[in-house]
Design an enzyme around this catalytic site. Structure first.
Site, PDB file in Angstrom:
ATOM      1  N   ASP A  29     -15.333   3.690   1.391  1.00 28.48           N
ATOM      2  CA  ASP A  29     -15.977   2.412   1.090  1.00 28.48           C
ATOM      3  C   ASP A  29     -15.455   1.358   2.084  1.00 28.48           C
ATOM      4  OD1 ASP A  29     -16.863   0.015   0.077  1.00 28.48           O
ATOM      5  OD2 ASP A  29     -16.139   0.357  -1.968  1.00 28.48           O
ATOM      6  N   GLU A  79       6.928  -3.457  21.957  1.00 30.92           N
ATOM      7  CA  GLU A  79       7.418  -2.175  21.452  1.00 30.92           C
ATOM      8  C   GLU A  79       6.526  -1.049  21.960  1.00 30.92           C
ATOM      9  OE1 GLU A  79       6.710  -1.209  17.247  1.00 30.92           O
ATOM     10  OE2 GLU A  79       6.196  -3.325  17.012  1.00 30.92           O
ATOM     11  N   CYS A 111       8.272  -5.349  15.779  1.00 33.01           N
ATOM     12  CA  CYS A 111       7.465  -6.574  15.885  1.00 33.01           C
ATOM     13  C   CYS A 111       8.312  -7.844  15.928  1.00 33.01           C
ATOM     14  CB  CYS A 111       6.487  -6.667  14.722  1.00 33.01           C
ATOM     15  SG  CYS A 111       5.391  -5.266  14.628  1.00 33.01           S
ATOM     16  N   TYR A 143      -1.987   4.385  15.843  1.00 28.21           N
ATOM     17  CA  TYR A 143      -1.598   5.368  14.825  1.00 28.21           C
ATOM     18  C   TYR A 143      -2.452   6.610  15.025  1.00 28.21           C
ATOM     19  CZ  TYR A 143       0.624   1.422  12.398  1.00 28.21           C
ATOM     20  OH  TYR A 143       1.407   0.339  12.067  1.00 28.21           O
ATOM     21  N   SER A 201       6.911   0.905   3.867  1.00 29.88           N
ATOM     22  CA  SER A 201       7.029  -0.200   4.824  1.00 29.88           C
ATOM     23  C   SER A 201       6.610  -1.526   4.189  1.00 29.88           C
ATOM     24  CB  SER A 201       6.216   0.071   6.096  1.00 29.88           C
ATOM     25  OG  SER A 201       4.829  -0.045   5.870  1.00 29.88           O
ATOM     26  N   HIS A 233       4.362 -12.371   9.804  1.00 27.73           N
ATOM     27  CA  HIS A 233       4.004 -11.226  10.634  1.00 27.73           C
ATOM     28  C   HIS A 233       2.770 -10.576  10.000  1.00 27.73           C
ATOM     29  CE1 HIS A 233       3.753  -7.583  12.766  1.00 27.73           C
ATOM     30  NE2 HIS A 233       4.170  -6.833  11.757  1.00 27.73           N
ATOM     31  N   ASN A 276      -3.632  -5.447  14.267  1.00 23.52           N
ATOM     32  CA  ASN A 276      -2.200  -5.636  14.489  1.00 23.52           C
ATOM     33  C   ASN A 276      -1.915  -5.670  15.989  1.00 23.52           C
ATOM     34  OD1 ASN A 276       0.566  -5.806  14.204  1.00 23.52           O
ATOM     35  ND2 ASN A 276       0.820  -3.919  13.031  1.00 23.52           N
ATOM     36  N   SER A 309       9.839  -3.664  11.921  1.00 25.47           N
ATOM     37  CA  SER A 309      10.263  -2.461  11.200  1.00 25.47           C
ATOM     38  C   SER A 309      11.571  -1.933  11.744  1.00 25.47           C
ATOM     39  CB  SER A 309       9.181  -1.382  11.327  1.00 25.47           C
ATOM     40  OG  SER A 309       8.146  -1.674  10.442  1.00 25.47           O
TER      41      SER A 309
HETATM   42  P1  HMG Z   1      -3.693   3.314   2.182  1.00 26.73           P
HETATM   43  O1  HMG Z   1      -2.557   3.882   1.440  1.00 26.73           O
HETATM   44  O2  HMG Z   1      -4.729   4.239   2.689  1.00 26.73           O
HETATM   45  O3  HMG Z   1      -4.442   2.216   1.358  1.00 26.73           O
HETATM   46  O4  HMG Z   1      -3.175   2.448   3.407  1.00 26.73           O
HETATM   47  P2  HMG Z   1      -4.422   1.939  -0.221  1.00 26.73           P
HETATM   48  O5  HMG Z   1      -4.986   3.096  -0.934  1.00 26.73           O
HETATM   49  O6  HMG Z   1      -3.069   1.395  -0.629  1.00 26.73           O
HETATM   50  O7  HMG Z   1      -5.475   0.749  -0.235  1.00 26.73           O
HETATM   51  C1  HMG Z   1      -5.183  -0.441   0.376  1.00 26.73           C
HETATM   52  C2  HMG Z   1      -5.662  -1.554  -0.554  1.00 26.73           C
HETATM   53  O8  HMG Z   1      -7.077  -1.475  -0.601  1.00 26.73           O
HETATM   54  C3  HMG Z   1      -5.169  -1.423  -2.000  1.00 26.73           C
HETATM   55  O9  HMG Z   1      -4.958  -2.724  -2.470  1.00 26.73           O
HETATM   56  C4  HMG Z   1      -6.370  -0.808  -2.703  1.00 26.73           C
HETATM   57  O10 HMG Z   1      -6.413  -1.115  -4.101  1.00 26.73           O
HETATM   58  C5  HMG Z   1      -7.496  -1.488  -1.945  1.00 26.73           C
HETATM   59  P3  HMG Z   1      -3.522  -3.127  -3.089  1.00 26.73           P
HETATM   60  O11 HMG Z   1      -3.281  -2.220  -4.224  1.00 26.73           O
HETATM   61  O12 HMG Z   1      -2.528  -2.874  -1.953  1.00 26.73           O
HETATM   62  O13 HMG Z   1      -3.677  -4.573  -3.426  1.00 26.73           O
HETATM   63  N1  HMG Z   1      -8.767  -0.747  -2.025  1.00 26.73           N
HETATM   64  C6  HMG Z   1      -9.958  -1.351  -2.165  1.00 26.73           C
HETATM   65  N2  HMG Z   1     -10.293  -2.650  -2.312  1.00 26.73           N
HETATM   66  C7  HMG Z   1     -11.631  -2.958  -2.434  1.00 26.73           C
HETATM   67  N3  HMG Z   1     -12.610  -2.006  -2.467  1.00 26.73           N
HETATM   68  C8  HMG Z   1     -12.298  -0.693  -2.321  1.00 26.73           C
HETATM   69  C9  HMG Z   1     -10.922  -0.328  -2.171  1.00 26.73           C
HETATM   70  N4  HMG Z   1     -10.290   0.850  -2.013  1.00 26.73           N
HETATM   71  C10 HMG Z   1      -8.961   0.570  -1.924  1.00 26.73           C
HETATM   72  N5  HMG Z   1     -13.270   0.219  -2.356  1.00 26.73           N
HETATM   73  C11 HMG Z   1      -1.202   1.306   4.187  1.00 26.73           C
HETATM   74  C12 HMG Z   1      -2.392   1.248   3.257  1.00 26.73           C
HETATM   75  C13 HMG Z   1      -0.500  -0.034   4.231  1.00 26.73           C
HETATM   76  C14 HMG Z   1      -0.220   2.367   3.677  1.00 26.73           C
HETATM   77  C15 HMG Z   1      -1.699   1.706   5.611  1.00 26.73           C
HETATM   78  O14 HMG Z   1      -2.612   0.752   6.065  1.00 26.73           O
HETATM   79  C16 HMG Z   1      -0.583   1.854   6.628  1.00 26.73           C
HETATM   80  O15 HMG Z   1       0.152   2.834   6.659  1.00 26.73           O
HETATM   81  N6  HMG Z   1      -0.486   0.877   7.565  1.00 26.73           N
HETATM   82  C17 HMG Z   1       0.524   0.900   8.632  1.00 26.73           C
HETATM   83  C18 HMG Z   1       1.871   0.400   8.157  1.00 26.73           C
HETATM   84  C19 HMG Z   1       1.874  -1.079   7.907  1.00 26.73           C
HETATM   85  O16 HMG Z   1       1.074  -1.829   8.430  1.00 26.73           O
HETATM   86  N7  HMG Z   1       2.866  -1.563   7.103  1.00 26.73           N
HETATM   87  C20 HMG Z   1       3.008  -2.972   6.826  1.00 26.73           C
HETATM   88  C21 HMG Z   1       4.462  -3.379   6.635  1.00 26.73           C
HETATM   89  S1  HMG Z   1       5.476  -2.813   7.996  1.00 26.73           S
HETATM   90  C22 HMG Z   1       5.124  -3.932   9.279  1.00 26.73           C
HETATM   91  O17 HMG Z   1       4.493  -4.928   9.066  1.00 26.73           O
HETATM   92  C23 HMG Z   1       5.650  -3.591  10.646  1.00 26.73           C
HETATM   93  C24 HMG Z   1       4.617  -3.070  11.624  1.00 26.73           C
HETATM   94  O18 HMG Z   1       3.794  -4.121  12.105  1.00 26.73           O
HETATM   95  C25 HMG Z   1       5.337  -2.370  12.787  1.00 26.73           C
HETATM   96  C26 HMG Z   1       6.461  -3.073  13.489  1.00 26.73           C
HETATM   97  O19 HMG Z   1       7.222  -3.875  12.968  1.00 26.73           O
HETATM   98  O20 HMG Z   1       6.631  -2.725  14.640  1.00 26.73           O
HETATM   99  C27 HMG Z   1       3.695  -2.034  10.997  1.00 26.73           C
END
Ligand code: HMG
Length: 388
Positions: A29, A79, A111, A143, A201, A233, A276, A309
Site C-alpha cells: 500500500d 559516511e 549522520c 540499502y 535504530s 536528523h 535520507n 548511528s
Molecule cells: P518497516 O518495518 O517495513 O515499516 O520499516 P513498519 O511496518 O514499521 O511501518 C512503518 C510505519 O508505517 C508504521 O507506523 C506502520 O504502522 C505504518 P508506526 O507504527 O511506526 O507509527 N504503516 C502504514 N500507515 C498507513 N497506511 C498503511 C501502512 N502500513 C504501515 N497502509 C523501518 C520501517 C524504520 C524499520 C525502515 O524504514 C528502516 O529500516 N529504515 C532504515 C533505518 C532508519 O532509517 N532508522 C531511523 C533511525 S536511525 C538513523 O536515523 C540514522 C541513519 O540516518 C543512519 C546514520 O546515522 O548514518 C539511518
C-alpha cells in the site's frame, strides 16, 4: 561576537523514484510510505554523480558570491566516502578553485559528523574571526533492494558558510551530547549498502534524544518553551515527528498536538521529496524551515537534534538573524527540485546497479547529470572529475 551560519545551499540529484512506483512494484500500500514513514520521493544519483560532484554543486552558489580565495578551511562530512585515505574535500577544493592555503579534512561518524564539522568551524572562527570556513555534508543513502530500509534511500549535499556576524543563524556554544557503542546501523568497508536493525535504530534514536536533551538542559538550564522551532536528523520525516512528540511529552508541554507538529512541519518538506541524505539531512531540514516558513523567524531560537548511528548524538541551538530572508537560495532550490525527472522502476534498478568498481576496473561514465560537476571516468584507480 556571534558566530554561525552565514549562507546555506543544497544540491540533490536530477532523478528520483516516486515511492508509489516502488509500492506498486512491491505490491505494498503506497500509504505505508506516504503516511506511515512520511516520504514521497527518493533522490537517485546519476551514474556520473557522487558525493564529490554533489558537494561541489551545493557549494557553487556560495563561491560564486564570495569568491574562492576567502575560505580558510573546508570541512567535509560524509559516511559514503570514496577513498580510505584522500579526503573527498580535496577534489572539491580543486573543482571550486579554492586557495592552496585552504586546509581540507574529511570527518566521519554516520549522520552526526556534519554537526561535529559545524562546531569545529565555529571554534575556528572564534579564534580567527576574519576567517570563513566552508562546511560541506554530502551522502548517498543506499540499502539493499527488498529490505525495509529501501524506501528510505536518498541523496544530497549541503554547503554552509560559517563566519562571524552570520546573516542566517547564530550558533550557541552550549551543547548536550550522548555517545553509546551500539549496532543499529553500520556499513563495513567491504559493503556498498548499509546494514541496519531498523526498529532498534528508531528506539536508539529516541533514547539518544532523551539523553542528549537532558545533558543540554543540565549544561544550559534551557527549557522546551525557549524554542519556537526544532530541526531533527531526518532519516524519514515520521521519525522526526515521533521524536518531537517524545521530547514534548518528556517536557510535559501544554502545547496541543497541532502546535507540536507546527514546530517541525516546515523542516520536513525537502526531506519528504529527497529522502535520507545522512549527514546533510538535518541541514537540508534547516533550509526547508527557513525557506518555507510563512512566519518571520527573526530572533526565534531553534533547537537541533543531530543523530548519527553507532551512535553519537548532540542537542544544540541557534538564533535566527533578522533579515535572514535576504540570504537564502530559495529560488535556486525550487528550480533544482522542479527540474528533476521521475524514473521508472526499471530505470531505478539501472541506477541502483550502476557499476561501482570495487576491484579497480576502469570505467568511462556517460554524461548524464545536468550539474556543473561530473565524474567522467575511473581510470588507473583514479577518479576523474570534470567541470561542464
Ligand atoms: P518497516 O518495518 O517495513 O515499516 O520499516 P513498519 O511496518 O514499521 O511501518 C512503518 C510505519 O508505517 C508504521 O507506523 C506502520 O504502522 C505504518 P508506526 O507504527 O511506526 O507509527 N504503516 C502504514 N500507515 C498507513 N497506511 C498503511 C501502512 N502500513 C504501515 N497502509 C523501518 C520501517 C524504520 C524499520 C525502515 O524504514 C528502516 O529500516 N529504515 C532504515 C533505518 C532508519 O532509517 N532508522 C531511523 C533511525 S536511525 C538513523 O536515523 C540514522 C541513519 O540516518 C543512519 C546514520 O546515522 O548514518 C539511518
Amino acid at each position: 561576537m556571534s558566530v554561525g551560519i552565514d549562507e546555506i545551499s543544497f544540491y540533490t540529484s536530477n532523478y528520483y523514484l516516486d515511492l508509489r512506483t516502488l509500492a506498486q512494484q512491491q505490491q505494498t500500500d503506497p500509504e505505508k510510505y506516504y503516511t506511515g514513514i512520511g516520504q514521497e520521493k527518493m533522490g537517485m544519483p546519476a551514474p556520473d554523480e557522487d558525493i564529490v560532484t554533489m558537494a561541489a554543486n551545493a557549494a557553487l552558489p556560495i563561491i560564486e558570491r564570495i569568491g574562492s580565495d576567502t575560505i580558510s578551511t573546508l570541512l567535509f562530512a560524509t559516511e559514503t566516502g570514496i577513498d580510505q585515505s584522500k579526503s573527498a574535500g580535496v577534489y572539491v577544493h580543486r573543482l571550486l578553485g579554492l586557495h592552496s592555503n585552504c586546509r581540507v579534512v574529511e570527518l566521519k561518524q554516520a549522520c552526526y559528523s556534519a554537526t561535529a564539522a559545524l562546531q569545529m568551524a565555529c571554534a575556528l572562527v572564534e579564534r580567527q574571526p576574519e576567517r570563513k570556513v566552508l562546511v560541506i555534508a554530502s551522502d548517498i543513502a543506499r540499502y539493499e533492494l527488498g529490505t525495509p530500509g529501501e524506501a528510505t534511500q536518498g541523496c544530497g549535499a549541503v554547503a554552509m558558510l560559517i563566519s562571524a556576524a552570520p546573516r542566517l543563524l547564530e550558533i550557541y556554544p552550549e551543547v548536550g551530547n550522548f555517545t553509546d557503542d551500539v549496532m543499529d546501523f553500520w556499513r563495513p568497508n567491504y559493503r556498498a549498502t548499509a546494514l541496519v536493525d531498523g526498529k532498534y535504530s528508531t528506539k536508539i534514536y529516541l533514547k539518544a534524544l532523551k539523553k542528549a536533551w537532558e545533558h543540554f538542559v543540565q549544561a544550559t538550564s534551557a527549557s522546551f518553551t525557549d524554542f519556537g522551532r526544532f530541526c531533527y536528523h531526518l532519516p524519514f520525516s515520521r521519525m522526526a515527528q515521533k521524536a518531537h512528540q517524545h521530547l514534548a511529552k518528556l517536557n510535559h508541554t501544554e502545547l496541543t498536538p497541532v502546535e507540536i507538529e507546527q514546530q517541525i512541519e516546515d523542516t520536513l518538506r525537502y526531506n519528504q521529496i529527497i529522502g535520507n541524505s545522512y549527514t546533510a539531512s538535518m541541514y537540508i531540514g534547516l533550509c526547508s524551515l527557513l525557506e518555507h516558513c510563512q512566519e518571520n523567524l527573526s530572533e526565534q531560537k531553534i533547537g537541533f537534534f543531530s543523530y548519527g548511528s553507532g551512535c553519537v548524538a548532540e542537542f544544540f541551538s541557534g538564533r535566527v538573524m533578522p533579515g535572514y530572508q535576504q540570504a537564502l537560495h530559495r529560488q535556486r532550490h525550487a528550480q533544482l527540485l522542479e527540474a528533476r525527472q521521475a524514473v521508472s522502476y526499471d530505470e531505478y534498478l539501472q541506477l541502483w546497479h550502476h557499476p561501482d568498481p570495487q576491484q579497480g576496473e576502469s570505467l568511462m561514465i556517460p554524461h548524464t547529470t545536468p550539474g556543473r560537476f561530473r565524474l567522467a571516468a575511473i581510470s588507473h584507480h583514479k577518479r576523474e572529475y570534470v567541470i561542464c
